[in-house]
Design a protein around this motif. Structure first.
Motif, PDB file in Angstrom:
ATOM      1  N   UNK A   1       9.754   2.947  -5.059  1.00  0.00           N
ATOM      2  CA  UNK A   1       9.745   1.677  -5.789  1.00  0.00           C
ATOM      3  C   UNK A   1      11.183   1.172  -5.924  1.00  0.00           C
ATOM      4  N   UNK A   2      11.333  -0.135  -6.149  1.00  0.00           N
ATOM      5  CA  UNK A   2      12.697  -0.683  -6.144  1.00  0.00           C
ATOM      6  C   UNK A   2      12.890  -1.821  -7.140  1.00  0.00           C
ATOM      7  N   UNK A   3      14.164  -1.996  -7.523  1.00  0.00           N
ATOM      8  CA  UNK A   3      14.602  -3.143  -8.315  1.00  0.00           C
ATOM      9  C   UNK A   3      15.245  -4.151  -7.366  1.00  0.00           C
ATOM     10  N   UNK A   4      15.057  -5.418  -7.678  1.00  0.00           N
ATOM     11  CA  UNK A   4      15.587  -6.481  -6.816  1.00  0.00           C
ATOM     12  C   UNK A   4      16.405  -7.461  -7.656  1.00  0.00           C
TER      13      UNK A   4
ATOM     14  N   UNK B   1       0.833  -1.209   0.000  1.00  0.00           N
ATOM     15  CA  UNK B   1       0.000   0.000   0.000  1.00  0.00           C
ATOM     16  C   UNK B   1       0.866   1.256   0.000  1.00  0.00           C
ATOM     17  N   UNK B   2       1.919   1.220   0.829  1.00  0.00           N
ATOM     18  CA  UNK B   2       2.790   2.389   0.951  1.00  0.00           C
ATOM     19  C   UNK B   2       3.502   2.688  -0.370  1.00  0.00           C
ATOM     20  N   UNK B   3       3.945   1.639  -1.070  1.00  0.00           N
ATOM     21  CA  UNK B   3       4.612   1.830  -2.364  1.00  0.00           C
ATOM     22  C   UNK B   3       3.609   2.281  -3.426  1.00  0.00           C
ATOM     23  N   UNK B   4       2.465   1.598  -3.486  1.00  0.00           N
ATOM     24  CA  UNK B   4       1.453   1.910  -4.490  1.00  0.00           C
ATOM     25  C   UNK B   4       0.948   3.355  -4.364  1.00  0.00           C
ATOM     26  N   UNK B   5       0.899   3.851  -3.126  1.00  0.00           N
ATOM     27  CA  UNK B   5       0.381   5.205  -2.902  1.00  0.00           C
ATOM     28  C   UNK B   5       1.489   6.263  -2.912  1.00  0.00           C
ATOM     29  N   UNK B   6       2.713   5.823  -3.178  1.00  0.00           N
ATOM     30  CA  UNK B   6       3.807   6.773  -3.347  1.00  0.00           C
ATOM     31  C   UNK B   6       4.450   7.271  -2.071  1.00  0.00           C
TER      32      UNK B   6
ATOM     33  N   UNK C   1      15.037   2.624  -5.738  1.00  0.00           N
ATOM     34  CA  UNK C   1      16.110   1.987  -4.965  1.00  0.00           C
ATOM     35  C   UNK C   1      16.501   0.676  -5.636  1.00  0.00           C
ATOM     36  N   UNK C   2      17.665   0.167  -5.255  1.00  0.00           N
ATOM     37  CA  UNK C   2      18.161  -1.098  -5.806  1.00  0.00           C
ATOM     38  C   UNK C   2      18.624  -1.996  -4.664  1.00  0.00           C
ATOM     39  N   UNK C   3      18.140  -3.231  -4.661  1.00  0.00           N
ATOM     40  CA  UNK C   3      18.499  -4.195  -3.617  1.00  0.00           C
ATOM     41  C   UNK C   3      19.186  -5.393  -4.253  1.00  0.00           C
ATOM     42  N   UNK C   4      20.379  -5.715  -3.768  1.00  0.00           N
ATOM     43  CA  UNK C   4      21.106  -6.913  -4.188  1.00  0.00           C
ATOM     44  C   UNK C   4      21.067  -7.919  -3.031  1.00  0.00           C
ATOM     45  N   UNK C   5      20.586  -9.111  -3.326  1.00  0.00           N
ATOM     46  CA  UNK C   5      20.397 -10.134  -2.288  1.00  0.00           C
ATOM     47  C   UNK C   5      21.266 -11.347  -2.598  1.00  0.00           C
ATOM     48  N   UNK C   6      22.036 -11.789  -1.616  1.00  0.00           N
ATOM     49  CA  UNK C   6      22.954 -12.912  -1.791  1.00  0.00           C
ATOM     50  C   UNK C   6      22.293 -14.187  -1.262  1.00  0.00           C
ATOM     51  N   UNK C   7      21.880 -15.046  -2.177  1.00  0.00           N
ATOM     52  CA  UNK C   7      21.142 -16.270  -1.833  1.00  0.00           C
ATOM     53  C   UNK C   7      22.091 -17.457  -1.825  1.00  0.00           C
ATOM     54  N   UNK C   8      22.202 -18.106  -0.670  1.00  0.00           N
ATOM     55  CA  UNK C   8      23.180 -19.186  -0.503  1.00  0.00           C
ATOM     56  C   UNK C   8      22.586 -20.531  -0.901  1.00  0.00           C
ATOM     57  N   UNK C   9      23.342 -21.259  -1.745  1.00  0.00           N
ATOM     58  CA  UNK C   9      22.940 -22.618  -2.132  1.00  0.00           C
ATOM     59  C   UNK C   9      24.153 -23.539  -1.998  1.00  0.00           C
ATOM     60  N   UNK C  10      23.934 -24.805  -1.623  1.00  0.00           N
ATOM     61  CA  UNK C  10      25.048 -25.753  -1.501  1.00  0.00           C
ATOM     62  C   UNK C  10      25.671 -26.063  -2.865  1.00  0.00           C
TER      63      UNK C  10
END
Length: 453
Positions: A207-210, A198-203, A387-396
Motif C-alpha cells: 500500500x502507498x501514500x501519494x 486487486x494486487x494491493x487489496x490481496x496483499x 511506500x511513498x510517492x511524490x508527484x510533481x504536477x506542472x501548472x502554468x
C-alpha cells in the motif's frame, strides 16, 4: 534439462487461472498483470505446462532491455533451464543458437530456450534464425506493448504456434492501430487481467501514500509553451493529409512536452520538499531527458542530492553498462547507495523491491510510463510496510488571472492540466491518503471544469 517449477515457488490462484485461460485460448493470448504480481513466474510455469503436454518445445523469450533479459536468464535457471543468452556478444551466441536449432529440428534435443532483447530479435541476423525455427515454438514477449510499434510488430513470426504476451498496460498510448495489431498477433485476446487494485487489496503489493506537488512554469517556459501550442494548432489540420506537416507537428509536440518534463521550478520544489521531509534511504528519483540550467536534469538532481544533502546517489541511465547497473541495483538493495536517479531504464520490469520512496520529477503523461514507475515502488519487501510517492504536477503561472472559458489561454491551460490530472487520478484513487491528496488539486479542478477527473 530438468524443466520444473522450483520447490520454493508456490503458484498463486490467479497465476493458475491465467495459465488455464491461455491454454483454453488455443495457447495464445496476452496477460495483463500489474507490475510486481509475478508475470515472469507465471510465464515460465505456463511454458513448463506446455512442455509437459507436448514433450517438445522451442522457447524464445524477448524483453526490451539487457537488464531485464538478465533477470529472465536467472529465473530460467531457477526452473532448471539452460537458456542461450542471445544478446550482446553475437560471436558467442550466434553459433550456439544455430547448433541448438539444428539439434531441435533433428530430434537430438526436445527443449531449447533462448533469451534475447527487442533490438536483437528484430535484427536481420536473428530473424534469419527465427525463419529456421519450426511451428513448435513458444514466443514469450515481456512488456509486449512495445511490439505494437510497426518496426517491431513486423518482426513477429507468423509460423510460431504458441504466443504469450506479458504487459501491465496492453493499450498503447495514442496508438489504436498499434494496439489492435498487438492484440491480433497474440490470439486476439487479453486472456487474463489482474489489476493493481486487486494486487494491493490481496496483499501482493505494498500500500502507498501519494503526495502531489504543484509546480509552476516560469514566465519564459510559459511563453515557449504558448508559442509552440499555437504552431501546433496551425499544423493540426494540414497534418491529416500532409506527412511533412505531421512530422513537424510531432517534433513541436515533443519539444513542448520537454518543457513540462524539465520545468525549472521542479528543482526548487524538490529542494524545499527534501528540506522539509528529509531524504531517506531506498529513494528513487525519476527525471525527464531535458535540461536544468544547461545541465541534464538527471545530473543536476544527482549533484543536488550529493552536494546539498550529503546523500550517496548514483545515476541509472542508458549510459551505464549492464555490469554497472547490476552493481548499482545490488548497492541500492543493501542501502549502500541511498538513492538512484533514473530516466527510463527502470520503467520496464527491473526488480528494485527495496524502493520505499519515489519522486516522479519527469511528469510523464503516458499511462504506460507512469503506471510502470509506480509499480517499481510497490513491490513487497521485508523492510517495507508502505511506500511513498511524490508527484510533481506542472501548472502554468498566473492561474488566478485565467478566468474565461472562451479564452485560448484558458483552454490551453485546461488541456495541460487535464494531462497531469489523469495521472493524479490514477495514483490518488488507490492511495491510502487519496482524499487528502485530492485537496491539493481540488480548487484547480473546479476552476477549469475538470471535476470529472
Amino acid at each position: 534439462m530438468n524443466f520444473k517449477i522450483p520447490d520454493f515457488i508456490e503458484l498463486r490462484d490467479y497465476q493458475h487461472q491465467a495459465i488455464d485461460n491461455w491454454l483454453a485460448n488455443e495457447k495464445q493470448g496476452l496477460l495483463e498483470m500489474a507490475t510486481g504480481t509475478g508475470k515472469t513466474i507465471t510465464a515460465l510455469a505456463l511454458a513448463q505446462e506446455l512442455f509437459k503436454e507436448k514433450n517438445r518445445l522451442n522457447i524464445v523469450i524477448v524483453t526490451p532491455f539487457n537488464q531485464l533479459s538478465s533477470q529472465w536468464m536467472k529465473e530460467c535457471r531457477n526452473f532448471g533451464l539452460k537458456p542461450i543468452k542471445a544478446y550482446e556478444q553475437s560471436k558467442v551466441w550466434s553459433p550456439q543458437l544455430d547448433e541448438s536449432i539444428r539439434a531441435f529440428k533433428k530430434g537430438y534435443t526436445d527443449l531449447v530456450v533462448t533469451v534475447t532483447t527487442n533490438a536483437t530479435f528484430s535484427m536481420d541476423t536473428f530473424q534469419s534464425k527465427v525463419n529456421k525455427m519450426g511451428e513448435d515454438t513458444l514466443i514469450i514477449v515481456d512488456e509486449a506493448h512495445y511490439f505494437g510499434a510497426e518496426n517491431l510488430n513486423k518482426s513477429l513470426p507468423g509460423i510460431f504456434r504458441y504466443r504469450l504476451g506479458l504487459t501491465a498496460t496492453p493499450t498503447r498510448w495514442m496508438d489504436e492501430g498499434g494496439t489492435n495489431q498487438l492484440i491480433k498477433y497474440f490470439g486476439n485476446k487479453v486472456v487474463y487481467s489482474f489489476s493493481l487494485k486487486e494486487a494491493i487489496d490481496r496483499g501482493f503489493l505494498t500500500r502507498y501514500y501519494y503526495y502531489p506537488h504543484l509546480v509552476h512554469l516560469n514566465e519564459e517556459e510559459s511563453e515557449q509553451y504558448i508559442e509552440l501550442t499555437n504552431k501546433i494548432k496551425k499544423l493540426y489540420y494540414r497534418s491529416k493529409e500532409d506527412s511533412e506537416a505531421k512530422e513537424s507537428m510531432e517534433k513541436l509536440a515533443l519539444k513542448r512536452a520537454r518543457i513540462i518534463y524539465s520545468a525549472e521550478n521542479k528543482i526548487s520544489v524538490l529542494i524545499n520538499l527534501l528540506k522539509e521531509s528529509g531524504i531517506h534511504k531506498h529513494s528513487l528519483f525519476y527525471c525527464g531527458d531535458g535540461y536544468y540550467k544547461k545541465q541534464r536534469q538527471v545530473d543536476a538532481v544527482r549533484e543536488l542530492l550529493s552536494n546539498d544533502f550529503n546523500v550517496i546517489a548514483n545515476r541509472f541511465t542508458s549510459r551505464e553498462s549492464n555490469q554497472e547497473r547490476s552493481e548499482l541495483l545490488s548497492s541500492f538493495e543493501s542501502g549502500k547507495t541511498e538513492a538512484l536517479v533514473a530516466i527510463k531504464c527502470l520503467d520496464e520490469g527491473i526488480d528494485v523491491p527495496a524502493t520505499k520512496y519515489a519522486y516522479l520529477i519527469a511528469s510523464s503523461g503516458n499511462p504506460k510510463e507512469f503506471v510502470q514507475r509506480r509499480g517499481r515502488v510497490l513491490r513487497k519487501h521485508p523492510d517495507k510496510k508502505f511506500a511513498t510517492i511524490h508527484d510533481f504536477i506542472v501548472i502554468p503561472p498566473d492561474i488566478q488571472d485565467v478566468t474565461s472559458g472562451e479564452d485560448d489561454y484558458y483552454n490551453m491551460v485546461r488541456s495541460q492540466l487535464k494531462k497531469e490530472f489523469l495521472r493524479f487520478k490514477e495514483f490518488s484513487g488507490l492511495a491510502i491518503n487519496g482524499p487528502e491528496a485530492e485537496n491539493v488539486v481540488w480548487e484547480l479542478k473546479r476552476e477549469f471544469n475538470l471535476m470529472d477527473i
